[in-house]
Design a protein around this motif. Sequence first.
Motif, PDB file in Angstrom:
ATOM      1  N   LEU A 189       0.823  -1.219   0.000  1.00 22.87           N
ATOM      2  CA  LEU A 189       0.000   0.000   0.000  1.00 22.87           C
ATOM      3  C   LEU A 189       0.852   1.262   0.000  1.00 22.87           C
ATOM      4  N   GLU A 190       2.027   1.217   0.587  1.00 23.15           N
ATOM      5  CA  GLU A 190       2.919   2.376   0.511  1.00 23.15           C
ATOM      6  C   GLU A 190       3.350   2.622  -0.936  1.00 23.15           C
ATOM      7  N   ALA A 191       3.654   1.545  -1.658  1.00 19.76           N
ATOM      8  CA  ALA A 191       4.020   1.677  -3.076  1.00 19.76           C
ATOM      9  C   ALA A 191       2.862   2.259  -3.872  1.00 19.76           C
ATOM     10  N   ALA A 192       1.650   1.751  -3.632  1.00 22.13           N
ATOM     11  CA  ALA A 192       0.473   2.240  -4.350  1.00 22.13           C
ATOM     12  C   ALA A 192       0.199   3.701  -4.028  1.00 22.13           C
ATOM     13  N   ALA A 193       0.367   4.082  -2.757  1.00 19.48           N
ATOM     14  CA  ALA A 193       0.120   5.469  -2.360  1.00 19.48           C
ATOM     15  C   ALA A 193       1.128   6.406  -3.011  1.00 19.48           C
ATOM     16  N   ASP A 194       2.393   5.985  -3.066  1.00 18.24           N
ATOM     17  CA  ASP A 194       3.421   6.820  -3.696  1.00 18.24           C
ATOM     18  C   ASP A 194       3.090   7.095  -5.159  1.00 18.24           C
ATOM     19  N   LEU A 195       2.467   6.111  -5.828  1.00 24.10           N
ATOM     20  CA  LEU A 195       2.154   6.254  -7.253  1.00 24.10           C
ATOM     21  C   LEU A 195       0.696   6.643  -7.505  1.00 24.10           C
ATOM     22  N   LYS A 196      -0.059   6.889  -6.419  1.00 23.95           N
ATOM     23  CA  LYS A 196      -1.483   7.264  -6.544  1.00 23.95           C
ATOM     24  C   LYS A 196      -2.234   6.252  -7.421  1.00 23.95           C
ATOM     25  N   SER A 197      -2.117   5.000  -7.024  1.00 19.24           N
ATOM     26  CA  SER A 197      -2.726   3.917  -7.783  1.00 19.24           C
ATOM     27  C   SER A 197      -3.674   3.101  -6.914  1.00 19.24           C
ATOM     28  N   PRO A 198      -4.823   2.704  -7.452  1.00 19.33           N
ATOM     29  CA  PRO A 198      -5.630   1.701  -6.759  1.00 19.33           C
ATOM     30  C   PRO A 198      -4.877   0.380  -6.733  1.00 19.33           C
ATOM     31  N   VAL A 199      -5.215  -0.475  -5.789  1.00 22.66           N
ATOM     32  CA  VAL A 199      -4.475  -1.729  -5.666  1.00 22.66           C
ATOM     33  C   VAL A 199      -5.368  -2.779  -5.022  1.00 22.66           C
ATOM     34  N   ILE A 200      -5.043  -4.034  -5.285  1.00 16.84           N
ATOM     35  CA  ILE A 200      -5.755  -5.146  -4.653  1.00 16.84           C
ATOM     36  C   ILE A 200      -4.746  -5.976  -3.868  1.00 16.84           C
ATOM     37  N   LEU A 201      -5.055  -6.197  -2.603  1.00 19.95           N
ATOM     38  CA  LEU A 201      -4.302  -7.143  -1.786  1.00 19.95           C
ATOM     39  C   LEU A 201      -4.990  -8.494  -1.922  1.00 19.95           C
ATOM     40  N   GLN A 202      -4.213  -9.550  -2.051  1.00 22.20           N
ATOM     41  CA  GLN A 202      -4.869 -10.852  -2.074  1.00 22.20           C
ATOM     42  C   GLN A 202      -4.054 -11.863  -1.277  1.00 22.20           C
ATOM     43  N   THR A 203      -4.766 -12.835  -0.732  1.00 31.00           N
ATOM     44  CA  THR A 203      -4.124 -13.855   0.087  1.00 31.00           C
ATOM     45  C   THR A 203      -4.553 -15.235  -0.392  1.00 31.00           C
ATOM     46  N   THR A 204      -3.654 -16.185  -0.231  1.00 27.96           N
ATOM     47  CA  THR A 204      -4.000 -17.574  -0.492  1.00 27.96           C
ATOM     48  C   THR A 204      -4.721 -18.143   0.725  1.00 27.96           C
ATOM     49  N   VAL A 205      -5.285 -19.320   0.558  1.00 25.44           N
ATOM     50  CA  VAL A 205      -5.920 -20.011   1.682  1.00 25.44           C
ATOM     51  C   VAL A 205      -4.881 -20.297   2.758  1.00 25.44           C
ATOM     52  N   GLY A 206      -3.665 -20.646   2.347  1.00 25.87           N
ATOM     53  CA  GLY A 206      -2.603 -20.918   3.313  1.00 25.87           C
ATOM     54  C   GLY A 206      -2.295 -19.718   4.187  1.00 25.87           C
ATOM     55  N   THR A 207      -2.308 -18.531   3.585  1.00 23.43           N
ATOM     56  CA  THR A 207      -2.047 -17.310   4.358  1.00 23.43           C
ATOM     57  C   THR A 207      -3.199 -17.024   5.322  1.00 23.43           C
ATOM     58  N   VAL A 208      -4.428 -17.280   4.885  1.00 27.17           N
ATOM     59  CA  VAL A 208      -5.579 -17.111   5.771  1.00 27.17           C
ATOM     60  C   VAL A 208      -5.441 -18.037   6.981  1.00 27.17           C
ATOM     61  N   LYS A 209      -5.041 -19.264   6.738  1.00 27.11           N
ATOM     62  CA  LYS A 209      -4.893 -20.216   7.844  1.00 27.11           C
ATOM     63  C   LYS A 209      -3.734 -19.830   8.756  1.00 27.11           C
ATOM     64  N   ALA A 215      -4.164  -0.247   7.129  1.00 26.09           N
ATOM     65  CA  ALA A 215      -3.199   0.224   6.136  1.00 26.09           C
ATOM     66  C   ALA A 215      -3.881   1.078   5.079  1.00 26.09           C
ATOM     67  N   SER A 216      -5.079   0.676   4.652  1.00 28.82           N
ATOM     68  CA  SER A 216      -5.817   1.443   3.651  1.00 28.82           C
ATOM     69  C   SER A 216      -6.184   2.814   4.176  1.00 28.82           C
ATOM     70  N   GLU A 217      -6.587   2.872   5.444  1.00 31.25           N
ATOM     71  CA  GLU A 217      -6.915   4.161   6.061  1.00 31.25           C
ATOM     72  C   GLU A 217      -5.667   5.026   6.213  1.00 31.25           C
ATOM     73  N   HIS A 218      -4.559   4.398   6.557  1.00 31.03           N
ATOM     74  CA  HIS A 218      -3.315   5.155   6.743  1.00 31.03           C
ATOM     75  C   HIS A 218      -2.838   5.781   5.439  1.00 31.03           C
ATOM     76  N   PHE A 219      -2.877   4.999   4.356  1.00 28.86           N
ATOM     77  CA  PHE A 219      -2.366   5.491   3.076  1.00 28.86           C
ATOM     78  C   PHE A 219      -3.445   6.129   2.201  1.00 28.86           C
ATOM     79  N   ASN A 220      -4.725   5.968   2.593  1.00 28.00           N
ATOM     80  CA  ASN A 220      -5.847   6.614   1.904  1.00 28.00           C
ATOM     81  C   ASN A 220      -5.853   6.292   0.406  1.00 28.00           C
ATOM     82  N   ILE A 221      -5.757   5.010   0.111  1.00 25.81           N
ATOM     83  CA  ILE A 221      -5.693   4.531  -1.267  1.00 25.81           C
ATOM     84  C   ILE A 221      -6.817   3.525  -1.493  1.00 25.81           C
TER      85      ILE A 221
END
Length: 289
Positions: A35-55, A69-75
């Motif tokens: 999100l810091e990278a996206a905020a620096d470039l003023k870009s929308p972004v999608i975070l995604q996780t695998t099932v393994g990461t959820v577990k 993080a989204s609130e902090h970077f306002n993206i």
Amino acid sequence: MALLSTTSMLEKAKQDKHGIVAFNVHSFDSIFWVLEAAADLKSPVILQTTVGTVKSLGAKNIVEVAKAASEHFNIPTGLHLDHCTDFEVIKEAIRAGYTSVMIDASMHPFEENAARTKEVMNLAKSLGVNVEAELGKVGGVEDDIVVAEEDAEKAVPGECKQFVELTGVPTLAPAIGTAHGIYKGKPDIDFDRIAEIANLVDVPLVLHGGSAIPDEDVRRCVSLGMAKVNVSTELKNAYSAAIRKHFEQEPDSLDPRAYLQKAKEAAIDMAKSKIQMVGSEGRVVPSFV
């Protein structure tokens, strides 16, 4: 800023002929790095996780950190559950606050894939949660889903049209010759197939296996209708390599703040390069800020 449904994000990207990168994140730190990278470039972004990461991290914990993080970077940020075959995990993610989920029933015959997708649609649609489905089989390894190269199958354009009409799914990931992971040779991307599918369906398409595809090929995919571009392996490899290099150069430096700073810098550089690749830099409009 609240997490957004990726449906509207991707429809706008498709309309404006740019892509949005969906980065697989595997730790809470990496959520902030992306999100810091996206905020620096003023870009929308999608975070995604695998099932393994959820577990590993917990769906509720991931949602809370992503919100913070989204609130902090306002993206503009979406949160997507990738390649899930388990309906119970999908329900858990939706209850926790994920704004997008992927039901991957591509290993089943067309009719069962459609039926399982409709089941998820019945749950998600009324809640404004985006649903992604896959047709064909993308090769490679994604968490515990393994598709051997010889078993990979490209999506049939006519079936894509039928599938979208039958299920109402708002985003579709057709297999078009890409693979998960780093390629051993040149990717065999079927650009004509992408164009044909895009002409038959109105929904945004998703490019799986976006790591290590030449930038010009990704841009061509985006121009043909691929609105969501998934990146996983290159991102985690970049920050893992930075940590390895840190210990090679400074084996006695055990302060996590030191080696995680180097991981952060590598992750941000990689994320920025991918955001620029799909043309989403500077796409954040005043209504989002």
